[in-house]
Enzyme design. Sequence first.
Site, PDB file in Angstrom:
ATOM      1  N   TYR A  23     -57.822  99.065  59.573  1.00 56.70           N
ATOM      2  CA  TYR A  23     -56.883  98.646  60.616  1.00 56.70           C
ATOM      3  C   TYR A  23     -55.586  99.461  60.578  1.00 56.70           C
ATOM      4  O   TYR A  23     -54.874  99.533  61.562  1.00 56.70           O
ATOM      5  CB  TYR A  23     -56.519  97.164  60.450  1.00 56.70           C
ATOM      6  N   LYS A  46     -69.185  97.943  50.778  1.00 53.87           N
ATOM      7  CA  LYS A  46     -70.358  98.800  50.965  1.00 53.87           C
ATOM      8  C   LYS A  46     -70.270  99.934  49.954  1.00 53.87           C
ATOM      9  O   LYS A  46     -70.122 101.108  50.315  1.00 53.87           O
ATOM     10  CB  LYS A  46     -70.406  99.337  52.407  1.00 53.87           C
ATOM     11  N   ASP A  93     -73.472  94.038  54.567  1.00 54.15           N
ATOM     12  CA  ASP A  93     -74.579  93.715  55.486  1.00 54.15           C
ATOM     13  C   ASP A  93     -75.420  92.572  54.926  1.00 54.15           C
ATOM     14  O   ASP A  93     -75.815  91.654  55.648  1.00 54.15           O
ATOM     15  CB  ASP A  93     -75.423  94.967  55.795  1.00 54.15           C
ATOM     16  N   ASP A 104     -62.863  90.497  58.959  1.00 55.19           N
ATOM     17  CA  ASP A 104     -62.758  90.108  60.368  1.00 55.19           C
ATOM     18  C   ASP A 104     -64.122  89.661  60.880  1.00 55.19           C
ATOM     19  O   ASP A 104     -64.257  88.604  61.497  1.00 55.19           O
ATOM     20  CB  ASP A 104     -62.238  91.306  61.174  1.00 55.19           C
ATOM     21  N   ASP A 163     -65.708  85.504  61.423  1.00 60.73           N
ATOM     22  CA  ASP A 163     -66.198  84.956  62.700  1.00 60.73           C
ATOM     23  C   ASP A 163     -67.599  84.380  62.520  1.00 60.73           C
ATOM     24  O   ASP A 163     -67.940  83.328  63.058  1.00 60.73           O
ATOM     25  CB  ASP A 163     -66.250  86.047  63.778  1.00 60.73           C
TER      26      ASP A 163
HETATM   27  C1  IPM Z   1     -58.557  88.057  63.933  1.00 52.65           C
HETATM   28  C2  IPM Z   1     -58.554  88.757  65.256  1.00 52.65           C
HETATM   29  C3  IPM Z   1     -57.604  89.932  65.200  1.00 52.65           C
HETATM   30  C4  IPM Z   1     -58.155  90.895  64.172  1.00 52.65           C
HETATM   31  C5  IPM Z   1     -57.313  90.627  66.514  1.00 52.65           C
HETATM   32  C6  IPM Z   1     -56.804  89.679  67.559  1.00 52.65           C
HETATM   33  C7  IPM Z   1     -56.358  91.800  66.349  1.00 52.65           C
HETATM   34  O1  IPM Z   1     -59.845  89.120  65.597  1.00 52.65           O
HETATM   35  O2  IPM Z   1     -57.486  87.584  63.506  1.00 52.65           O
HETATM   36  O3  IPM Z   1     -59.614  87.952  63.319  1.00 52.65           O
HETATM   37  O4  IPM Z   1     -59.027  91.739  64.469  1.00 52.65           O
HETATM   38  O5  IPM Z   1     -57.716  90.820  63.021  1.00 52.65           O
HETATM   39 MG    MG Z   2     -61.342  88.414  64.274  1.00 56.22          MG
END
Ligand code: IPM
Ligand code: MG
Length: 369
Positions: free
Chosen positions: A142, A193, A226, A250, A254
């Site tokens: 990032y 990885k 993975d 990230d 999710d």
């Molecule tokens: C998160 C989000 C952010 C990220 C975005 C909104 C920049 O997806 O907090 O997980 O990628 O970190």
């Molecule tokens: Mg995210």
Amino acid sequence: MSNPSLLILAGDGIGPEVMDEVKKIIDWYGDKRELQFDVTEDLVGGAAYDVHGTPLTDATMAKAQEVDAVLLGAVGGPKYDVLDFSVKPERGLLRLRKEMDLFANLRPAQCFDALADFSSLKRDIVAGLDIMIVRELTSGSYFGEPRGIFDLPNGEREGINTQRYTTSEIRRVARSAFDLARKRDNRVMSVEKANVMESGILWREEVSWVHENEYPDVQLDHMYADNCAMQLVRAPKQFDVIVTDNLFGDILSDCAAMLTGSLGMLPSASLGALMENGRPKAMYEPVHGSAPDIAGQGKANPIATILSFAMALRYSFDQGAEAERLENAIESVLASGARTADLLGPEGGKSISTSEMGDAIIKALDASL
Ligand code: IPM
Ligand code: MG
């Protein structure tokens, strides 16, 4: 002593609606538990861009550095997709993380029993799930340099991002993960990885160094990212604490979030170094985004943001018992069958609004006294 200070940055989309419910909870703690906070509010993301032409002003950044904790709603929306990369709403969020040096992002994925049937996985795979993902938040791909889109002599273009980690960056987030593990089931899974990336090899070596030298009592294992994605949907309860880099974190968070039934349930805490007052630099935000498709309709689930405030009580203000009170209130509201639209199963049913959910949680808090 003065009250602890909070900066609320509600942001875009459903951010302001869900944050309204958090404000009710903050007021409740002031009225009923003598836990007063000095609250200020400001703009971030597209909301800040609309007024100031930037997703985060220097003045707001300075305020964020001064307060005891920042509560953030969500940023972004289709309206801002056309903006130059440098002023996109997400840049505001990333600047906060980077300049406050919030290197440890705690993303718990807990499955509330009342919601186990709403997961996309079978109940027995997710019921009782309680994992903590610790995502490194201020480095890696990032932020690594070089980065950019460049013209090549042959007329092509190239896009570059750099996955880069240093010893100290890895060690400090590893310590956060080991500290958390000691308060839980005492197990850490480090994820990278190392089979294809040098940064992954370094990650594995440095996490192992911290383990051997400082936390030999904690169980440490390693897994490729993975495989971790696969294991999260195959047998998620095998994990206790997962520690991983910014990008893998990230994605995996999710994935873990969805196990719990809804992205609308998942809070997070982003913590940095200790300040002079002994509190860590901190920002609390839901894992979900700004959900522009339902913004302004009173449909959003405020629970992720309210649970983020519970994390603030626990990690910034040393109020673990009050955090539990709030979490239990939410659990009891869910057990009573109250559902925002995102929590309705395939068979449908009646949903309540964002503010009705907030009110129900306040009622349950009252009942806890
Ligand atoms: C998160 C989000 C952010 C990220 C975005 C909104 C920049 O997806 O907090 O997980 O990628 O970190
Ligand atoms: Mg995210």
